[in-house]
Design a protein around this motif. Sequence first.
Motif, mmCIF file in Angstrom:
data_model
loop_
_atom_site.group_PDB
_atom_site.id
_atom_site.type_symbol
_atom_site.label_atom_id
_atom_site.label_comp_id
_atom_site.label_asym_id
_atom_site.label_seq_id
_atom_site.Cartn_x
_atom_site.Cartn_y
_atom_site.Cartn_z
ATOM 1 N N LYS A 121 0.674 -1.263 -0.080
ATOM 2 C CA LYS A 121 0.082 -0.594 0.395
ATOM 3 C C LYS A 121 0.832 1.004 -0.121
ATOM 4 C CE LYS A 121 -4.231 -1.765 2.194
ATOM 5 N NZ LYS A 121 -5.004 -2.022 3.348
ATOM 6 N N ILE A 122 2.208 1.139 0.425
ATOM 7 C CA ILE A 122 2.550 2.058 1.016
ATOM 8 C C ILE A 122 3.198 2.607 -0.485
ATOM 9 C CG2 ILE A 122 5.055 3.202 2.146
ATOM 10 C CD1 ILE A 122 4.391 1.577 4.143
ATOM 11 N N LEU A 123 3.376 1.246 -0.918
ATOM 12 C CA LEU A 123 4.023 1.523 -2.642
ATOM 13 C C LEU A 123 2.904 2.078 -3.398
ATOM 14 C CD1 LEU A 123 6.795 0.799 -4.287
ATOM 15 C CD2 LEU A 123 5.890 -1.122 -5.005
ATOM 16 N N GLU A 124 2.050 2.154 -3.209
ATOM 17 C CA GLU A 124 0.991 2.732 -4.191
ATOM 18 C C GLU A 124 0.976 4.056 -3.609
ATOM 19 O OE1 GLU A 124 -2.968 -0.020 -3.017
ATOM 20 O OE2 GLU A 124 -1.646 -1.457 -3.971
ATOM 21 N N LEU A 125 0.532 4.296 -2.779
ATOM 22 C CA LEU A 125 0.551 5.810 -2.196
ATOM 23 C C LEU A 125 1.829 6.507 -2.968
ATOM 24 C CD1 LEU A 125 -0.678 5.288 1.311
ATOM 25 C CD2 LEU A 125 -1.674 6.301 -0.677
ATOM 26 N N MET A 126 3.273 5.546 -2.652
ATOM 27 C CA MET A 126 4.435 6.930 -3.014
ATOM 28 C C MET A 126 3.971 6.609 -4.557
ATOM 29 S SD MET A 126 7.406 4.535 -0.459
ATOM 30 C CE MET A 126 8.722 6.244 -1.163
ATOM 31 N N ASN A 127 3.746 6.238 -5.517
ATOM 32 C CA ASN A 127 4.054 6.340 -6.796
ATOM 33 C C ASN A 127 5.249 6.266 -7.431
ATOM 34 O OD1 ASN A 127 2.312 6.047 -8.899
ATOM 35 N ND2 ASN A 127 1.862 7.914 -8.982
ATOM 36 N N VAL A 128 6.076 5.839 -6.578
ATOM 37 C CA VAL A 128 7.263 6.113 -7.578
ATOM 38 C C VAL A 128 7.752 5.466 -8.548
ATOM 39 C CG1 VAL A 128 9.825 6.744 -6.749
ATOM 40 C CG2 VAL A 128 7.965 7.804 -5.367
ATOM 41 N N PRO A 129 8.170 5.820 -9.124
ATOM 42 C CA PRO A 129 8.213 4.915 -10.725
ATOM 43 C C PRO A 129 9.593 4.317 -10.626
ATOM 44 C CG PRO A 129 8.600 7.155 -11.481
ATOM 45 C CD PRO A 129 7.623 7.339 -9.992
ATOM 46 N N GLY A 130 9.719 2.943 -10.727
ATOM 47 C CA GLY A 130 11.144 2.174 -10.479
ATOM 48 C C GLY A 130 11.650 1.897 -9.005
ATOM 49 N N LEU A 131 9.946 2.391 -8.193
ATOM 50 C CA LEU A 131 10.685 1.532 -6.789
ATOM 51 C C LEU A 131 9.424 0.037 -6.469
ATOM 52 C CD1 LEU A 131 11.895 2.510 -3.970
ATOM 53 C CD2 LEU A 131 9.764 3.574 -3.251
ATOM 54 N N THR A 132 11.199 -0.361 -6.043
ATOM 55 C CA THR A 132 9.999 -2.166 -5.843
ATOM 56 C C THR A 132 8.996 -1.991 -3.950
ATOM 57 O OG1 THR A 132 11.262 -2.999 -4.857
ATOM 58 C CG2 THR A 132 11.201 -2.869 -7.143
ATOM 59 N N ARG A 133 8.772 -3.221 -4.259
ATOM 60 C CA ARG A 133 7.614 -3.782 -3.589
ATOM 61 C C ARG A 133 8.671 -3.705 -2.001
ATOM 62 N NH1 ARG A 133 5.807 -6.760 0.423
ATOM 63 N NH2 ARG A 133 7.065 -8.315 -0.590
ATOM 64 N N GLU A 134 10.190 -4.279 -2.689
ATOM 65 C CA GLU A 134 10.857 -5.122 -1.707
ATOM 66 C C GLU A 134 11.846 -3.693 -1.221
ATOM 67 O OE1 GLU A 134 9.667 -8.285 -3.645
ATOM 68 O OE2 GLU A 134 10.364 -6.415 -4.750
ATOM 69 N N ASN A 135 11.687 -3.287 -1.902
ATOM 70 C CA ASN A 135 12.589 -1.357 -1.123
ATOM 71 C C ASN A 135 11.658 -0.661 -0.482
ATOM 72 O OD1 ASN A 135 13.757 -0.550 -4.650
ATOM 73 N ND2 ASN A 135 14.686 -1.537 -3.207
ATOM 74 N N VAL A 136 10.414 -1.074 -0.611
ATOM 75 C CA VAL A 136 9.464 -0.502 0.497
ATOM 76 C C VAL A 136 9.372 -0.922 1.959
ATOM 77 C CG1 VAL A 136 7.115 0.306 0.917
ATOM 78 C CG2 VAL A 136 7.743 0.672 -1.447
ATOM 79 N N ALA A 137 9.583 -2.760 1.747
ATOM 80 C CA ALA A 137 9.363 -3.325 3.137
ATOM 81 C C ALA A 137 10.223 -3.142 3.849
ATOM 82 C CB ALA A 137 9.225 -4.479 2.738
ATOM 83 N N SER A 138 11.762 -3.066 2.999
ATOM 84 C CA SER A 138 13.353 -3.213 3.847
ATOM 85 C C SER A 138 13.476 -1.658 4.556
ATOM 86 C CB SER A 138 14.741 -3.598 3.068
ATOM 87 O OG SER A 138 14.609 -2.429 2.242
#
Lengths: 701, 141
Positions: free
Chosen positions: A265-282
Motif C-alpha cells: 500500500k505504501i508503494l501504491e501511495l508513494m507512486n514512485v516509478p522504479g520503486l519496488t515493494r521490496e525496497n519499501v518493505a526493507s
Amino acid sequence: MLYIVPHICCVAVAVWISELNLTMNLSNGRGSMSTVTSGAAVKSADAVSDQFPAGLRVLVVDDDPTCLMILEKMLRTCLYEVTKCNTAEKALTLLRKNKNGFDIVISDVHMPDMDGFKLLEHIGLEMDLPVIMMSADDGKNVVMKGVTHGACDYLIKPVRIEALKNIWQHVVRKRKNEWRDTEQSGSAEEGDRQQKASDDADYSSSANESNWRNSKKRRDEEEEAEERDDTSTLKKPRVVWSVELHQQFVAAVDQLGIDKAVPKKILELMNVPGLTRENVASHLQKYRLYLRRLSGVSQHQNNMNSSFMNPQDATFGTISSINGIDLQTLAAAGQLPAQSLATLQAAGLGRSTPKAGLPMPIMDQRNLFSFENPRLRFSEGQQQQQHLSNSKPVNLLHGIPTNMEPKQLASLHQSSQPLGNMTVRVNASTQSNPLLMQMAQSQPRGHMLSENTGPHLPRLPSSLGQPSASNGTSNALMGRNGIAGSTRAPGYNPISQSSSMMNFPINQTTEMPISSFPLGSTPGISSITTKGSFQEEVTSGIKRAGGFVPNYDIFSELKKPLDWEVSNPSLTYNAASQHANPLHGNIDVSPSVLVQQSFSSNQQTGQSRDANTMIVKPIFSASESMEQGTLQNQHLNTLVTDNSIRVKTERIPDASSQTNFYPEHYGQEDLMSALLKQQEGIGPAENDFDFDGYSLDNVPV
Amino acid sequence: MDKVRLQREAAFIRSSLLDQGYLDEQFIQLEELQDNDNPNFVEEVVTLFYTDSARLIYNIDQALLSNPTDFTKLDDYMHQFKGSCSSIGAKKVKNECNGFGEYCEAQNYDGCFRTFQQIKQEYINLKKKLETYFQLLKEAA
C-alpha cells in the motif's frame, strides 16, 4: 510513535535513512567483497559483510626489514592483502602502476630515499589513498606533521596488531567522504545511516564498543560495498532513500497508519516509478526500528532535558521560541530537505545564508518527520525543542555520522527527545571522539553547550572550564558514544548544547564540534582540528589535501576556512585557538565561534546534529590544544583510547595536539593548528565524521 | 636429551628474559604471530633483526669515528636502530638508546661514545641469550 517522530529532528531521520540505505546497500554490490583474497576462510555471499575488512589491500613501506617483516605478518593475520616495499620510490612506482590496486598505505616516517611525509603528500595528490604514518618517534611535532600532511592516522612503533586491525576504517571513511562529497546535495542518508548504526551501538560503555564497532563495521562495510560499486560485479541498482523519497514514504505510512502500513500500500501511495515493494518493505522495517528506538530514546532525552533545562531555562526558553518559530516555518515550508541542504551547504561554504534559511534547514529536518503531524509536532516540539536542544544534540549527535546534514542536525535539536539515543557519530568517528570527549568534558553535566551561543556563551566557559570534573565522566561517555545520550550526559551535554545552538542562527559550536570531530577521530590528525583546518576537514569531503574530509555538510561548509572565517567574524574560536588562550578563554571563544560557523554555514538541522558533536569536540580540542597538554587532554586521550573510537595505542597520547584518536579512527589535536592548517589546505586525514544524514548512494531509484 | 627438560629450560630462559626486562610485550606479540604457516616466525624475525642491525651498528661506529662528529647522522642511525629494537621487543637495548639520543642532542661525543659501548654490550648479551633460547626450542621440539 509516529507522533514522536515529528519531533525527531532531521538528523534522526537522516540517520535512520542512512541506516536503511546502509542496509540496503549491504545487500547490493557486495560482490566486490567476495573477491577477498587474503586467505580468509571462504564465506558465503551473505557473509560478505563479515569478510570485510578481510582482503583489504595494504601497501606497507618501511626501510627497516625487521619492521617490514613483522608488519607484513601482522597484516596477513588481519586477513589483509599485503604488499611490502622498502623504499618510498618503489612504493610510488607500485602505486602509480597500479592506481586502483591498493586500499590503504602504511608508511614509515623516516626513510632514506624520501621523507615519509613527502610520500604521504604524493600519495594524497596522485592516488588519494588513505595513508597511515608510523614511527618510533612519538614527538608531538612529528605527529602533528602527519596530521597536517594529511595522514589519516599515526601509529607509534612498535606497532601492535590491534592497531592494524582497525585500519580499514580509514578506507571506509575516506570513501564515504569522497562519495559524500560528490553527493553534497544528495541524500544525507548514508551518513545518517551510518550514524544511526553507531547510535545503535551502545556507545556508553566500552563493553558496547565492540558492538558498536561491529555495527559500525557492518555499516562501514556496507558503505564500503557501496563505495566499491563500480568495482563490484554484483552491483545492483540501489534505492537511494533521499529525503524527499523518505518524506513521501513517511507521508504514505502516516496516511495508512503505522500499524496498517504495508509495503504494497505504501508503494501504491508513494507512486514512485522504479520503486519496488521490496525496497519499501526493507525501508519500512528500518523505519519501524528507528521509531522504536526513538521512542525509547525520547525518555532518555527527557531526563536529560530536565537536567539541562534547569540551569538554563532561560536559554532554553529562547531556544524553544526559536524552535517554535522554526517549527512553524518548517511546517509551512513543508518539505525542504533539498533546500535546507542547499542552504546548509551554502552556509557551510561561508556564503551568507538568508535568515530564513537558517530556520529552514531545521525545519526541513523536522519536516521529514513532522509532515505527518505538524501541529502535533509543534506542541510537542516546543517542549521537546528545549529538550532537544539540550539532549537532542547529544543524542542525535551521538553516533550520528559527521556527515549529517544540517537538516539533520536541526531535527536533532528538535527531536532530541525522541531521538534520544541518536548517537552522534561523533563517537563513531572514533577519532573525533577524543574531541568530543573533550567537549563533553568541558561541559559539566547538565550544562548545555547551547549556552555557549550568544547568551549562553558565558556559560560555556564555565562549563567548559570544568573539564576535569566532567572529564572523567564525559570522557568515558564521550569516548563511548561520542555524544552520549542523556545519561551519558557529561559529554553529551556539551553536545546537546551545541545542537541547540545549532538551531539558532547564532553560530553555534555545532560546527565546531563537527570539525573537531573529524579531527578527533584521527589520531594526530584530529588533534589538529582545533584549528581552522580542522573545520576544513570536518567539512565533508574536503579532504583532499590530505586533510580530513569530514562528510558533514556542515563541514563542507566549514571547509572553506577562509570563508568560514570571513563569514564568521565572531569565530573567535579560530582566534582563540590561534592564540592558545587558556582553556577557559578558548572555551568561550570556541563555542561561539563554532556556533557561528556552523550556523552560518549550515544551518543545520542535520548538520546541527553533527555539529553538536562536532562542536563539542573542537571546543575541547581547541581548548585542549590551547592548553597544550592539560590534564584534560591526558584524560581525554586516555579515554579516547577506551572508547569505541579506538584510539590507537600507538598513538601518542599527547596533550592538545595529539591525536587521541579518534580513531574516525583518537587523541587530542591541536584544533587550532589543525584548523589553520586546514586553511592551507593541508588537512589532516579524513575525519571520521561521515555525517551524511541523507546521503546515500548516488544510485538513483 | 630429555625434551621435557629442554622445554622447561627454554621456558625458563624466556620468562627470565621477560621478567628481567630484556624483552618486553612486543616479543610476546611476535610469539603470538607465530602460527602453523610460520612456525619459526620469531626466530626468523630475530635473526633478521640481528643481521640488519649489524649494519646500523657498523654505521654508528663509523660515524663515531669520523671527525667532526655528525650528530645528526648519529641521531638518525640511532633512531633507526631504536625502532628496530623496539619492533622485536628488545627492551633493555632500546632503553639504552634513549641515553644515547640525549647525548646526541647535547652534542656530547663522550656521552654518545660511552653509551654506545653499553648499547653494544646489551645488544650482544641479548643476542646470546636468544640464540640459546631458540636452540633449546629447536632441540625441545
